[in-house]
Design a protein around this motif. Sequence first.
Motif, short mmCIF file in Angstrom:
data_model
loop_
_atom_site.label_atom_id
_atom_site.label_comp_id
_atom_site.label_asym_id
_atom_site.label_seq_id
_atom_site.Cartn_x
_atom_site.Cartn_y
_atom_site.Cartn_z
N SER A 1 64.96 -20.20 -58.38
CA SER A 1 63.51 -20.00 -58.30
C SER A 1 62.86 -19.70 -59.64
CB SER A 1 63.22 -18.86 -57.32
OG SER A 1 64.03 -17.74 -57.61
N LYS A 2 63.63 -19.78 -60.72
CA LYS A 2 63.06 -19.50 -62.05
C LYS A 2 61.80 -20.33 -62.29
CE LYS A 2 65.83 -23.06 -64.29
NZ LYS A 2 67.10 -23.38 -64.95
N VAL A 3 60.80 -19.69 -62.89
CA VAL A 3 59.56 -20.35 -63.31
C VAL A 3 58.68 -20.82 -62.14
CG1 VAL A 3 58.56 -22.07 -64.90
CG2 VAL A 3 60.80 -21.17 -65.38
N MET B 1 74.07 -28.84 -59.43
CA MET B 1 72.64 -28.57 -59.50
C MET B 1 71.93 -29.68 -58.71
SD MET B 1 72.70 -27.07 -63.44
CE MET B 1 71.40 -28.09 -64.02
N SER B 2 70.60 -29.79 -58.88
CA SER B 2 69.85 -30.73 -58.05
C SER B 2 70.43 -32.15 -58.05
CB SER B 2 68.39 -30.80 -58.50
OG SER B 2 67.74 -29.61 -58.16
N GLY B 3 70.87 -32.61 -59.22
CA GLY B 3 71.27 -34.01 -59.33
C GLY B 3 72.71 -34.30 -58.95
N VAL C 1 76.43 -23.66 -55.03
CA VAL C 1 75.65 -24.66 -55.76
C VAL C 1 74.31 -24.05 -56.13
CG1 VAL C 1 76.82 -26.69 -54.80
CG2 VAL C 1 74.85 -25.74 -53.59
N ARG C 2 73.82 -24.41 -57.31
CA ARG C 2 72.59 -23.81 -57.85
C ARG C 2 71.52 -24.89 -57.91
NH1 ARG C 2 76.66 -23.27 -61.76
NH2 ARG C 2 75.34 -24.61 -63.02
N VAL C 3 70.63 -24.90 -56.93
CA VAL C 3 69.68 -26.01 -56.80
C VAL C 3 68.25 -25.50 -56.93
CG1 VAL C 3 68.89 -27.89 -55.32
CG2 VAL C 3 71.32 -27.23 -55.30
N GLY C 4 67.55 -26.02 -57.94
CA GLY C 4 66.18 -25.59 -58.19
C GLY C 4 65.17 -26.64 -57.79
N SER C 5 64.97 -27.62 -58.67
CA SER C 5 63.86 -28.56 -58.49
C SER C 5 63.93 -29.35 -57.18
CB SER C 5 63.76 -29.50 -59.69
OG SER C 5 65.02 -29.95 -60.08
N ALA C 6 65.11 -29.64 -56.68
CA ALA C 6 65.21 -30.40 -55.43
C ALA C 6 64.69 -29.59 -54.24
CB ALA C 6 66.64 -30.86 -55.17
N GLU D 1 59.44 -29.86 -59.22
CA GLU D 1 59.65 -29.72 -60.66
C GLU D 1 59.10 -28.39 -61.16
OE1 GLU D 1 61.41 -31.66 -62.67
OE2 GLU D 1 61.86 -32.83 -60.87
N ARG D 2 59.79 -27.82 -62.17
CA ARG D 2 59.28 -26.61 -62.80
C ARG D 2 58.19 -26.98 -63.79
NH1 ARG D 2 64.69 -25.71 -62.08
NH2 ARG D 2 65.21 -26.89 -63.92
N ASP D 3 57.13 -26.18 -63.80
CA ASP D 3 56.03 -26.42 -64.72
C ASP D 3 56.08 -25.35 -65.81
OD1 ASP D 3 53.73 -26.82 -66.07
OD2 ASP D 3 52.38 -26.51 -64.36
C1 LIG Z 1 67.74 -24.14 -63.85
C2 LIG Z 1 69.18 -24.05 -63.53
C3 LIG Z 1 69.71 -24.67 -62.38
C4 LIG Z 1 68.88 -25.51 -61.42
O1 LIG Z 1 68.56 -26.72 -62.00
P1 LIG Z 1 67.87 -27.90 -61.11
O2 LIG Z 1 68.18 -29.12 -61.87
O3 LIG Z 1 66.42 -27.58 -61.03
O4 LIG Z 1 68.52 -27.88 -59.78
C5 LIG Z 1 71.06 -24.51 -62.12
N1 LIG Z 1 71.86 -23.79 -62.93
C6 LIG Z 1 71.39 -23.17 -64.04
C7 LIG Z 1 72.32 -22.39 -64.88
C8 LIG Z 1 70.04 -23.29 -64.38
O5 LIG Z 1 69.60 -22.67 -65.48
#
Ligand SMILES: *Cc1c(COP(=O)(O)O)cnc(C)c1O
Length: 217
Positions: free
Chosen positions: A30-32, A189-191, A204-209, A213-215
């Motif tokens: 959830s960063k940013v 991650m997302s990809g 698994v660490r999934v942000g943008s998906a 997208e982070r702004d």
């Molecule tokens: C930002 C980040 C992610 C998530 O990245 P996405 O491509 O948005 O899924 C995963 N791991 C780390 C360490 C990150 O800094």
Amino acid sequence: MGLSEIDARVRKAADDAGRAPDSVELIAVSKVQPNERVEAVLREGHRSFGENRVQEAVGKWPGFRDSYDGIILHLIGPLQTNKARQAMELFQAIHSVDRPKLATTLARLAQDIGACPDLFIQVNTGEEPQKAGIMPSDTDDFVAECRALDLPLQGLMCIPPVEEEPSLHFALLAKLAARNGLDGLSMGMSGDFERAIALGATHVRVGSAIFGERDYG
Ligand SMILES: *Cc1c(COP(=O)(O)O)cnc(C)c1O
């Protein structure tokens, strides 16, 4: 995309790999992201989140914790020793243990606080000079060092080089973990989270998906 689709894909990838569908923890990064997006995911019932900066997390999560029970926070970004105490008090897991000085600081603070988050050692699988993490060839020694300090080691974490096939890095991380008797694998991650799950990811660490997208503007 969004939470429910990603959650379904995580479960399917685990099932396809012959693993229990709930054997992979989906960490929503959830960063940013604006608070409304984070709160929408909380309202859907999700409770596991990742942040890469202690300062940002300290400003954001105590408020959400007043409204939602059971939040699990993972620190996935670099940790300076002068922020280690704050991080240990806020996060349930730290995925970025990447140097002996940080390990000794965490051990000292764990004694003092009487508790310690789950820890993952970050491995620089691509041996990239600008990237944090223990070199693959130093990993066995560093695991032993952390164990000698009585740190609660859960596993290993990696961030593959952007321009390389991530599966090679996931496989290397899995091999390093297995030969050190560690069960946790924080990778994907997302990809590439489905490829990571196929190779044994437990986190698994999934942000943008999930959030879009982070702004950074
Ligand atoms: C930002 C980040 C992610 C998530 O990245 P996405 O491509 O948005 O899924 C995963 N791991 C780390 C360490 C990150 O800094």
